[in-house]
Write a protein that holds these residues in place. Sequence first.
Motif, PDB file in Angstrom:
ATOM      1  N   ALA A 191      -6.221   7.927   0.603  1.00 57.60           N
ATOM      2  CA  ALA A 191      -6.874   6.747   1.150  1.00 57.60           C
ATOM      3  C   ALA A 191      -5.927   6.009   2.085  1.00 57.60           C
ATOM      4  O   ALA A 191      -4.721   6.261   2.127  1.00 57.60           O
ATOM      5  N   GLU A 192      -6.492   5.068   2.828  1.00 61.01           N
ATOM      6  CA  GLU A 192      -5.661   4.181   3.638  1.00 61.01           C
ATOM      7  C   GLU A 192      -5.051   3.110   2.735  1.00 61.01           C
ATOM      8  O   GLU A 192      -5.674   2.678   1.767  1.00 61.01           O
ATOM      9  N   PRO A 193      -3.829   2.670   3.035  1.00 63.71           N
ATOM     10  CA  PRO A 193      -3.227   1.601   2.228  1.00 63.71           C
ATOM     11  C   PRO A 193      -4.090   0.341   2.243  1.00 63.71           C
ATOM     12  O   PRO A 193      -4.688  -0.003   3.253  1.00 63.71           O
ATOM     13  N   ASN A 194      -4.145  -0.326   1.114  1.00 60.11           N
ATOM     14  CA  ASN A 194      -4.939  -1.552   0.997  1.00 60.11           C
ATOM     15  C   ASN A 194      -4.151  -2.541   0.144  1.00 60.11           C
ATOM     16  O   ASN A 194      -4.389  -2.688  -1.051  1.00 60.11           O
ATOM     17  N   LYS A 195      -3.202  -3.194   0.780  1.00 62.35           N
ATOM     18  CA  LYS A 195      -2.367  -4.158   0.066  1.00 62.35           C
ATOM     19  C   LYS A 195      -3.092  -5.486  -0.034  1.00 62.35           C
ATOM     20  O   LYS A 195      -3.553  -6.032   0.956  1.00 62.35           O
TER      21      LYS A 195
END
Length: 462
Positions: free
Chosen positions: A55-59
Amino acid sequence: MKAPQQVPTRTASPFSSASPAVAVLAVGAALFLAGCGESAKLPPEVTVGPRPQLAEPNKTLIPTVNVAPAVGWTDVAMPTPAEGLKVTALARGLDHPRWVYTLPNGDILVAESNKPPKPGGGATDGGDGPVAKIRNWVMGKVMGRAGAGVPSANRITLLRDADGDGVAEVKQVFMTNLMSPYGMVLVGNELFIANADALVKVPYTEGQTSVSANPTLVTQLPAGINHHWTKNVIANADGSKLYVTVGSNSNIGENGLAAEEGRAAIWEVDTKTGEKRMFASGLRNPNGMGWEPETKVLWTVVNERDEIGSDLVPDYLTSVKDGAFYGWPWSYYGGIVDARVTPQNPAMTAKAIAPDYALGSHVAPLGMVFSRPGGMPEQFASGAFIGEHGSWNRKPKSGYKVVFVPFIGGKPSGPPVDVLTGFLSPDEKAQGRPVGVALDKSGALIVADDVGNAVWRVSKAK
């Protein structure tokens, strides 16, 4: 205890000349919001296997905290084995059993251990930043009898099941006055123990049920504040070398890379002299290790970084190459850069190699042991059993079970298979959490459960 005697060591580290990483973003007085965060956006199967779809990072400002509150088992309850297997309680009533090791005569050693005290007093927390405080406050509230702040028993207990019925008739204190002990390995007539701060050894005679000798220091290990305090040890085939895991002192280096000196690594130690060299690095938190039976290659399971989404970053199972760098903290899965780490290090990122097999995000693999034919049903004859301690930074929860990864030709050959489940109750409370795994003398699987305060034996159903 007498002061242990020290032998020479030599060290090297990819962090020795690095600049400190940027501190984690402050979140102030958000402790009461610690349960907030994002839910998973991808099905869990995309983070499992040799080529995971990441997945794409989601901070998020507030890290996802979703730990199963610890309640333990009732007197007769136990986890659920897969079809064709049965489970017995080899022993109950232990104090935070973390690791298990089988001696040649069939006795089982159990390391009863918890995190060491923080230098100067208090529990270790891996840093004083606000995100660390959130994590530790929540962990202390929800972990219950597993939990943060519970003093370590600092002992090894011996279990003996002489009649082979899966229940130990002997539960004997084997050794005390250790320092958060974890991994154990017997080489000849010497038992090596990986404490949180040092590798030590004591003499051992087959059949003995307790140790009175004072341990001798083999080599010091990185200690102090221990974000990851557990340290495992195994030996090579001829016993000339030991391999010791040392986890990182932070999530992504936010305590400064000077604090990571010698960490996030597997060390090779000379059994006789105690001299050591860094065997592999960039492994955020390696724990279980084993020699793949066909190729004789070293493998390990690793806990990857947190706080960039429920589906990042997959924890993994990988072969370990001499001199290899696996990316932490600057990158993951080879060259995928973690933008949170400052300053970046393109030279190290370019060296990073991808692991062999993703186990799923945040499953927290700790124990690992390779199977052997005969002790378990045929479908478990070739592969690795893995104890997944369970997630804290994921919605929905993941891990909290023991799985089996099949191998063919020295490599993983299929998806993980559930072996022991039911550690989570229907209302998602932790009745137990698996940690170390081992095979007993018959080939049955032994599982340490640090929330259930039990050791389980899994064998063929009759």
